[in-house]
Scaffold this active site. Sequence first.
Site, PDB file in Angstrom:
ATOM      1  N   ARG A 139       9.510  11.177   1.503  1.00 47.48           N
ATOM      2  CA  ARG A 139       9.688  10.316   2.694  1.00 47.48           C
ATOM      3  C   ARG A 139       9.796  11.138   3.976  1.00 47.48           C
ATOM      4  O   ARG A 139      10.631  10.856   4.844  1.00 47.48           O
ATOM      5  CB  ARG A 139      10.935   9.430   2.551  1.00 47.48           C
ATOM      6  CG  ARG A 139      10.953   8.558   1.351  1.00 47.48           C
ATOM      7  CD  ARG A 139       9.816   7.541   1.304  1.00 47.48           C
ATOM      8  NE  ARG A 139       9.818   6.905   0.007  1.00 47.48           N
ATOM      9  CZ  ARG A 139       9.091   7.341  -1.032  1.00 47.48           C
ATOM     10  NH1 ARG A 139       8.259   8.359  -0.897  1.00 47.48           N
ATOM     11  NH2 ARG A 139       9.166   6.758  -2.200  1.00 47.48           N
ATOM     12  N   SER A 187      13.929   0.294   2.770  1.00 42.60           N
ATOM     13  CA  SER A 187      15.132   1.049   2.400  1.00 42.60           C
ATOM     14  C   SER A 187      15.812   1.609   3.644  1.00 42.60           C
ATOM     15  O   SER A 187      15.159   2.196   4.502  1.00 42.60           O
ATOM     16  CB  SER A 187      14.769   2.217   1.480  1.00 42.60           C
ATOM     17  OG  SER A 187      14.220   1.714   0.293  1.00 42.60           O
ATOM     18  N   GLU A 226      16.575   6.582   5.976  1.00 44.79           N
ATOM     19  CA  GLU A 226      15.119   6.615   5.766  1.00 44.79           C
ATOM     20  C   GLU A 226      14.414   5.892   6.912  1.00 44.79           C
ATOM     21  O   GLU A 226      13.339   6.282   7.340  1.00 44.79           O
ATOM     22  CB  GLU A 226      14.771   5.944   4.435  1.00 44.79           C
ATOM     23  CG  GLU A 226      13.291   5.890   4.152  1.00 44.79           C
ATOM     24  CD  GLU A 226      12.964   5.535   2.700  1.00 44.79           C
ATOM     25  OE1 GLU A 226      13.659   6.021   1.782  1.00 44.79           O
ATOM     26  OE2 GLU A 226      12.017   4.757   2.495  1.00 44.79           O
TER      27      GLU A 226
HETATM   28  C1  LIG Z   1      10.173  -5.170   2.237  1.00 44.76           C
HETATM   29  C2  LIG Z   1       9.857  -3.722   2.488  1.00 44.76           C
HETATM   30  C3  LIG Z   1       9.628  -2.887   1.405  1.00 44.76           C
HETATM   31  C4  LIG Z   1       9.331  -1.530   1.621  1.00 44.76           C
HETATM   32  N1  LIG Z   1       9.109  -0.736   0.536  1.00 44.76           N
HETATM   33  C5  LIG Z   1       8.776   0.567   0.734  1.00 44.76           C
HETATM   34  C6  LIG Z   1       8.492   1.420  -0.398  1.00 44.76           C
HETATM   35  O1  LIG Z   1       8.520   1.029  -1.546  1.00 44.76           O
HETATM   36  N2  LIG Z   1       8.183   2.714  -0.137  1.00 44.76           N
HETATM   37  C7  LIG Z   1       8.117   3.217   1.131  1.00 44.76           C
HETATM   38  O2  LIG Z   1       7.809   4.397   1.296  1.00 44.76           O
HETATM   39  N3  LIG Z   1       8.399   2.439   2.201  1.00 44.76           N
HETATM   40  C8  LIG Z   1       8.709   1.127   2.038  1.00 44.76           C
HETATM   41  N4  LIG Z   1       8.993   0.336   3.112  1.00 44.76           N
HETATM   42  C9  LIG Z   1       9.030   0.923   4.475  1.00 44.76           C
HETATM   43  C10 LIG Z   1       7.689   0.870   5.215  1.00 44.76           C
HETATM   44  O3  LIG Z   1       6.892  -0.212   4.798  1.00 44.76           O
HETATM   45  C11 LIG Z   1       6.911   2.170   5.029  1.00 44.76           C
HETATM   46  O4  LIG Z   1       7.654   3.257   5.491  1.00 44.76           O
HETATM   47  C12 LIG Z   1       5.592   2.154   5.794  1.00 44.76           C
HETATM   48  O5  LIG Z   1       4.834   3.285   5.449  1.00 44.76           O
HETATM   49  C13 LIG Z   1       5.791   2.130   7.311  1.00 44.76           C
HETATM   50  O6  LIG Z   1       4.529   1.909   7.892  1.00 44.76           O
HETATM   51  P1  LIG Z   1       4.395   1.175   9.286  1.00 44.76           P
HETATM   52  O7  LIG Z   1       2.954   1.185   9.626  1.00 44.76           O
HETATM   53  O8  LIG Z   1       5.052  -0.167   9.252  1.00 44.76           O
HETATM   54  O9  LIG Z   1       5.191   2.168  10.214  1.00 44.76           O
HETATM   55  P2  LIG Z   1       6.218   1.804  11.380  1.00 44.76           P
HETATM   56  O10 LIG Z   1       7.427   1.183  10.759  1.00 44.76           O
HETATM   57  O11 LIG Z   1       5.532   1.052  12.427  1.00 44.76           O
HETATM   58  O12 LIG Z   1       6.589   3.248  11.902  1.00 44.76           O
HETATM   59  C14 LIG Z   1       7.345   4.132  11.090  1.00 44.76           C
HETATM   60  C15 LIG Z   1       7.280   5.529  11.712  1.00 44.76           C
HETATM   61  O13 LIG Z   1       5.942   5.989  11.654  1.00 44.76           O
HETATM   62  C16 LIG Z   1       5.454   6.266  12.953  1.00 44.76           C
HETATM   63  N5  LIG Z   1       4.047   5.863  12.974  1.00 44.76           N
HETATM   64  C17 LIG Z   1       3.498   4.700  12.564  1.00 44.76           C
HETATM   65  N6  LIG Z   1       2.149   4.739  12.700  1.00 44.76           N
HETATM   66  C18 LIG Z   1       1.861   5.944  13.225  1.00 44.76           C
HETATM   67  C19 LIG Z   1       0.651   6.603  13.609  1.00 44.76           C
HETATM   68  N7  LIG Z   1      -0.550   6.014  13.472  1.00 44.76           N
HETATM   69  N8  LIG Z   1       0.732   7.838  14.136  1.00 44.76           N
HETATM   70  C20 LIG Z   1       1.929   8.456  14.296  1.00 44.76           C
HETATM   71  N9  LIG Z   1       3.095   7.882  13.943  1.00 44.76           N
HETATM   72  C21 LIG Z   1       3.064   6.654  13.420  1.00 44.76           C
HETATM   73  C22 LIG Z   1       6.320   5.455  13.899  1.00 44.76           C
HETATM   74  O14 LIG Z   1       6.358   6.015  15.188  1.00 44.76           O
HETATM   75  C23 LIG Z   1       7.664   5.527  13.188  1.00 44.76           C
HETATM   76  O15 LIG Z   1       8.324   6.739  13.488  1.00 44.76           O
HETATM   77  C24 LIG Z   1       9.270  -1.022   2.938  1.00 44.76           C
HETATM   78  C25 LIG Z   1       9.500  -1.875   4.026  1.00 44.76           C
HETATM   79  C26 LIG Z   1       9.781  -3.213   3.807  1.00 44.76           C
HETATM   80  C27 LIG Z   1      10.016  -4.110   4.986  1.00 44.76           C
END
Ligand SMILES: Cc1cc2nc3c(=O)[nH]c(=O)nc-3n(C[C@H](O)[C@H](O)[C@H](O)COP(=O)(O)OP(=O)(O)OC[C@H]3O[C@@H](n4cnc5c(N)ncnc54)[C@H](O)[C@@H]3O)c2cc1C
Length: 293
Positions: A160, A209, A280
Amino acid sequence: MKIEEGVALSRLTTLGAGGPGAAFARPESVEELEQALVWARERELPVATIGLGSNLLVADQGFDGLVLKLGGGLADVQVEGARLLAGAGATNAVCLHRVRAAGLGGFEFACAIPGTVGGGVWMNAGAYGSDWAAILDRALIVDEQGPRWLTPAELGLSYRHSELRHGQVVARAEFTLAPLPEEQIKANVARLQALRKAAQPTNKRTFGSVFKNPEHELGAGRMLEACGLKGYRIGGAQISPRHANFIENADGARAADAVALMVEARRRAAEQFGVELVHEVEFLSPLELPPLQ
Ligand SMILES: Cc1cc2nc3c(=O)[nH]c(=O)nc-3n(C[C@H](O)[C@H](O)[C@H](O)COP(=O)(O)OP(=O)(O)OC[C@H]3O[C@@H](n4cnc5c(N)ncnc54)[C@H](O)[C@@H]3O)c2cc1C
């Protein structure tokens, strides 16, 4: 490309909390992305990219900088042979749909992760024994030095975690997958989704998480459950009654409510288990957890 002012960032996150971004743009190509970075640099504004906001807690005061959300050609998805080529703004759901139709397996684990390709690179998203690092070939990073392709090792991907910092934007990513019959992929996804539904809140507003799993026989969820925190509420936020490592927006939660719950959870885990939990969820400043006493 239009630069907007004062966009409500709560609408761009799965928790649905937090204040506005000072400036907001939707670049659709690497050229537009570079223009946006120059625009911010000229004004000495910090830059943050939002994917689906599914791992993000935005401060109630908002973010005094430029927020980017990738679209158009930076959110497209192509399959070439055994390779998935995606814009970093593409959602995991669309990628999974495309690779399933192409008979490529290895991405099923992402059915449980409601984010984008770029968000996955940023924190090496993973579930059920796999993660981005296991399938990623390279990612195109754009920052003040210009665009360049980096491998998982160069990105510093570990549990992570990546070495990326705000201002560095993941623009595209390329993955190698393995041939697998579509029916087998569907069966794998159904099995993982059933596991997820049985263990976690899937119909609530959360950011996934809250804490990373510590080096301990108990994961963060079981540990916080043992601390009696299931259902514990501060303001409009509550620790999920279903899984104690999730915070739900129960009713008009503010970021400050979620932070207060995190402070209490860390305090109890330290007191009862001697463990210092590390968050996280990513913070969009100015948020910080105080050090444990
Ligand atoms: C119900 C639920 C279940 C989940 N289960 C998991 C799981 O099993 N495993 C897991 O790892 N995560 C899980 N997550 C967390 C999340 O979905 C992941 O971390 C996911 O990868 C985040 O992606 P995002 O595009 O929504 O990023 P965001 O939440 O929009 O951003 C997260 C971080 O990434 C950065 N970021 C996003 N896109 C970019 C880009 N293109 N360039 C540079 N920086 C960027 C942002 O600035 C921020 O710091 C879960 C979330 C929810 C709500």
